[in-house]
Design an enzyme around this catalytic site. Structure first.
Site, PDB file in Angstrom:
ATOM      1  N   GLY A   1       0.615  -1.202  -0.020  1.00 32.50           N
ATOM      2  CA  GLY A   1       0.047  -0.044  -0.092  1.00 32.50           C
ATOM      3  C   GLY A   1       0.829   1.241  -0.005  1.00 32.50           C
ATOM      4  O   GLY A   1       2.014   1.245   0.270  1.00 32.50           O
ATOM      5  N   CYS A   2       0.096   2.384  -0.200  1.00 35.28           N
ATOM      6  CA  CYS A   2       0.855   3.599  -0.082  1.00 35.28           C
ATOM      7  C   CYS A   2       1.378   4.292   0.819  1.00 35.28           C
ATOM      8  O   CYS A   2       2.731   4.553   1.018  1.00 35.28           O
ATOM      9  CB  CYS A   2       0.011   4.809  -1.139  1.00 35.28           C
ATOM     10  SG  CYS A   2      -1.815   5.070  -0.516  1.00 35.28           S
ATOM     11  N   TYR A   3       0.730   4.133   2.148  1.00 35.63           N
ATOM     12  CA  TYR A   3       1.169   4.516   3.368  1.00 35.63           C
ATOM     13  C   TYR A   3       2.303   3.555   3.684  1.00 35.63           C
ATOM     14  O   TYR A   3       3.192   3.860   4.297  1.00 35.63           O
ATOM     15  CB  TYR A   3      -0.071   4.302   4.502  1.00 35.63           C
ATOM     16  CG  TYR A   3      -0.958   5.426   4.235  1.00 35.63           C
ATOM     17  CD1 TYR A   3      -0.417   6.853   4.424  1.00 35.63           C
ATOM     18  CD2 TYR A   3      -2.310   5.424   4.223  1.00 35.63           C
ATOM     19  CE1 TYR A   3      -1.393   7.981   4.311  1.00 35.63           C
ATOM     20  CE2 TYR A   3      -3.370   6.439   4.289  1.00 35.63           C
ATOM     21  CZ  TYR A   3      -2.483   7.855   4.320  1.00 35.63           C
ATOM     22  OH  TYR A   3      -3.401   8.725   4.260  1.00 35.63           O
TER      23      TYR A   3
ATOM     24  N   SER B   1       5.638   4.276   2.117  1.00 32.57           N
ATOM     25  CA  SER B   1       6.201   5.526   2.697  1.00 32.57           C
ATOM     26  C   SER B   1       6.648   5.547   4.186  1.00 32.57           C
ATOM     27  O   SER B   1       7.434   6.123   4.527  1.00 32.57           O
ATOM     28  CB  SER B   1       4.937   6.707   2.744  1.00 32.57           C
ATOM     29  OG  SER B   1       4.233   6.684   4.054  1.00 32.57           O
TER      30      SER B   1
END
Lengths: 343, 343, 343, 343
Positions: free
Chosen positions: B151-153, B156
């Site tokens: 996922g994006c979170y 990051s």
């Protein structure tokens, strides 16, 4: 009552104009701005172009000696470091001064020097200045002659944090404040970093790890805690015109036995405050719900997985974070209804 | 090589189309979308209207049994919970599957059930799935048949955090991740909360304190630390189209003696990575510097006042946070240059 | 005076709530919304969360028969086509009705059918309805029982155009209106086209060349000109929350001998209007100068190169373009100061 | 081939850097900027921080005499009025020069003086300059030594207008161009008007009725029409980073008998152009569909009610409106595939 604004061309000056033009007890008697001297307020700020007073009132060059004769209360909306040269003569002739800069916010000259890099220009005024956070220092503001109106970040951090800290529900160590600010928070500074095409579609931290606002935040927290408090503060710039969203990460103290204590603590502190909105249920703060208002929204969550308390706040950096709060202080100072001109 | 995209009408599907249309080694052979079935890609997404392949390729209804004949690699860009019904038959006929949903990201069925509220639909596939974070699992990806793209979170947070954690430079306790996401991170969901006038001039937290992405973040951190790791994670929605900015608050371990160890640790981990940009000097991450790219920017600061380490990262949630990273995995899987189609 | 709002969950309904909550002569007695029935106004719209009335007032299901007993004036903020079923019974029991939809704006049933595709549901009410443009129809509004409040585009076009047309200074042929609208102009419609990531960084025309608002614009222009007027109207969607900017391209008539006639014409028409701001000197309209206000800004230029007159206007589509104007009409209707609750 | 960019610190300079860094046939050999002299490109523009060439290439002070030795083609991305002092020596030593300013776009010295207020500094170069609109002047560009790359507004107006005008399908009189521009169109100018908080939530006209770009627009239209053409042009600033949306209002000539002629005219002119996208069906231009690309979208409508032709275009002001088009011209000039580095 007659009011003057010195340095009325920035965003907080403009917001002071907006609030004072519609204030039922105040006559906006004098506004100064080097940039706009000679122009009417209506011309310099077209959004006030339908207001009769704005059509007649002209910006003047700032003249400290004249100001004292023009107004009962003078708002200083100047860059950091120059407020003293106005405050000293104004106080001398009996004016009340509400300063929106950082110049009189600190009690400690040493901290001032550490964070601002030079000696304080008027240290004799520091003991006289009241930190203008009305929900905390209402009594002191009533009798003040010099009010140091808090910064936007400090307001967004101190209001949600002080009640818990004073009640001993959270530890004074390990505090983290992560804040997001709209671009007007940088002032009306004509710098590359604040151009539209540099800010739109951009989210970025800055001033990490030692932003100047830490000085007043920590001084107030230390006063409340009765011991030196050092916190982590991370400001970020995001593409909003107005608004600050702060997320606080706190550690419960041994005194915290259940969540109701937090709710009760906030209720005791702010349950009757007109400008503090304690959110209930699943509601969380959102800057768009406070834009253009003097309200701060506060919500909290206890995380059973980590044991931490998360407190969130939202305010408008120009209103509750600057000019609205300054007018709120003026209302207290002059015995007006505290919400006059602010609803 | 022939590629297919299932569920190509969302933002990550659209980005996969963009990246695969220009990929030198790939033919985009098949795209499915219930919403756009029968339309050409060029008509459904006018931005691809000048591409010859987009003008001829039409969206199909999704048909799992057909897909296996159409493509060597199939990207699943579907909502949570339905990937299994495609993955099982596709793997059965020898396709390689890259899933962009959360369905195969967890090793633990129990954690899946805790965070997603129901039994995993295809638990037999979980051991087979490789977590598609190329900078960490490059070797495993090379031989995978089923890749669970992160996922994006999580991307990051994990990329800046894993090297420090593995090197033992930071404690595995007390970790906080504060993240800001652009609105496309919510997907192309037609809900009131994501309307322009609800998001513009709005900054707001959500999913606090237990967002679903915590499950894969903590599982990966725990694997790396060799012990159970629980973190604090606070996502916020801000008015960007694309981008995630994450601020990590970390505590140094006893092994950390000076800051150079951090710099060296990152240099060792990512010094040669084409898509990790380690910022130097006074530079800090900014989402606008990574928009549309597969790059993650990372910077760090040690705060001498608090003793904490602050790590900051910026990436494009649709590219490095989703489709770009999925293509990066495909490149590894198929032996293409890792940057093919991504620069 | 007691007011009710039917359909208070959209953007113009929300703005009516905002304006009526602070209106000194009005008690907001009743609000309806299917979506929010049972919730307090403060909960449904957190931005009103500090208002005592909003904390106690709950949304009801819309019940036409009850409404007449609850309020003296009823605002209808409903989608097109359903206002008649409320207006008829309300007028029957003596309520005054201010409708913000397009349902009663046209005099001609034929035009209604041409633009809306079906017979008008209550043609007997059409002769009774007054077009609620206060600067033009103030006298008629004073005695009205049914007010059809104008649309946002029509307001932005008619106010700058009617004085010139009535004075015969411009030709009634060849008129072009090119308009830019913020996204709230589409209402609080949950559709793909209005998602943040579809609107941010997007400027696009729509409804070209025959937008529904043309019907009321042309009917009003024709009435003023005493002949059938057909105009060109091109709306565009741009990434603003609120605001309409209209550029009018006009041809001088033989009566126009010098520019002063235009200035005088506007001065005569609007010199004393509290909500029309005639810009002077080099000033040009800007939506940000009218956001949240009931003001329309108007400027004009004569182009010596082409001979054309360019007239520009800016207003807030939700305030002067909808709810503010409706409250202005209510003020006239009820004999309140026209600016009550609007400054 | 070696390329240099003079004045690479503005938005079009930055875009030239982006396009030339990835251009397969070009080595970016030299970049100048007073502001960034001494810094690497990667440091000045962090978004290029992962590019090997950007990490080694340093900005130099601009030195006209040196430039000729460093590059085969020199791009001038300078403010208006200073290009001549570079172009003259560069052409003298045999360099090819592509100028992005307005300095060499006009054939007529008189028009230059009228619009720019002073004599042209190098009138002897004007006959030599080719107007760099590749779809119109491809042949001339092939053999040019000095290319005057068109402005963003002119490109958005001329490409949709010239085919109709040349074919005699529209009248050369009464033409109106209404344009919306993103803020980067103002350049990277550090002025109050372009601050984020002055542009966000703002839509405003400017430069009405006589914007400088009219000079090159009208000169090109006049050349195409074979007679003097004067048009109405109204630019507006809207809160986009990038993009221009133009709406053209045109009058059919006697030659226009049916709409198919328009379709055929555009098809003949642009049917094979890689960077012109003729929209079909109900599609209308949208700036977000061309952001970051060298494409211009064009659509048209004939309004049976008014008889007018409405033509709409969208392009990215920095790419097709400036640097992308300049690279397109370079490709033609050097015999590269016209789309090299631009897809």
């Amino acid at each position: 009552m007659k009011a003057a604004i010195v340095g009325a061309s920035g965003y907080s000056g403009e917001e002071l104009v907006r609030l004072l033009l519609r204030h039922p007890q105040v006559e906006l008697a004098w506004v100064t701005s080097r940039q706009y001297a000679g122009q009417t307020v209506a011309r310099a700020f077209p959004k006030f172009g339908s207001d009769a007073r704005a059509k007649s009132l002209r910006f003047s060059e700032p003249q400290p000696e004249l100001l004292g004769k023009m107004a009962d209360v003078v708002f200083l909306a100047l860059p950091h470091g120059v407020a003293a040269e106005y405050a000293t003569p104004l106080l001398g002739v009996g004016c009340q001064v509400i300063d929106l800069s950082a110049d009189f916010r600190l009690k400690s000259q040493a901290v001032y020097k550490e964070f601002y890099g030079h000696e304080h220009p008027a240290p004799e005024l520091l003991p006289r200045a009241v930190y203008g956070l009305p929900e905390i220092f209402r009594t002191e503001i009533q009798n003040a002659s010099l009010i140091a109106s808090p910064g936007c970040y400090p307001t967004s951090i101190l209001l949600p944090l002080l009640p818990l800290l004073k009640a001993g529900l959270v530890k004074s160590t390990g505090i983290i404040a992560d804040s997001l600010s709209g671009v007007s928070g940088a002032g009306r500074k004509v710098e590359l970093d604040y151009l539209f095409a540099e800010c739109n579609e951009s989210a970025r931290p800055y001033g990490i790890p030692k932003h100047r606002h830490l000085s007043e935040i920590e001084e107030q927290l230390s006063l409340a805690a009765g011991e030196a408090v050092v916190i982590q503060f991370s400001p970020h710039l995001i593409p909003l015109n107005r608004g600050i969203l702060t997320t606080l990460y706190l550690t419960p103290s041994a005194h915290l036995e259940n969540e109701n204590q937090i709710a009760r603590c906030y209720q005791d502190a702010y349950g009757k405050e007109p400008f503090v909105r304690l959110l209930e249920g699943s509601a969380l703060p959102d800057t768009k719900n406070v834009t253009g208002t003097n309200v701060i929204e506060i919500a909290w969550r206890v995380d059973p997985r980590t044991g931490r308390i998360i407190v969130l706040s939202a305010l408008d950096n120009i209103t509750k974070g600057a000019s609205g709060q300054a007018v709120q202080s003026m209302n207290i100072l002059r015995g007006f209804p505290e919400t006059a001109g602010l609803c």
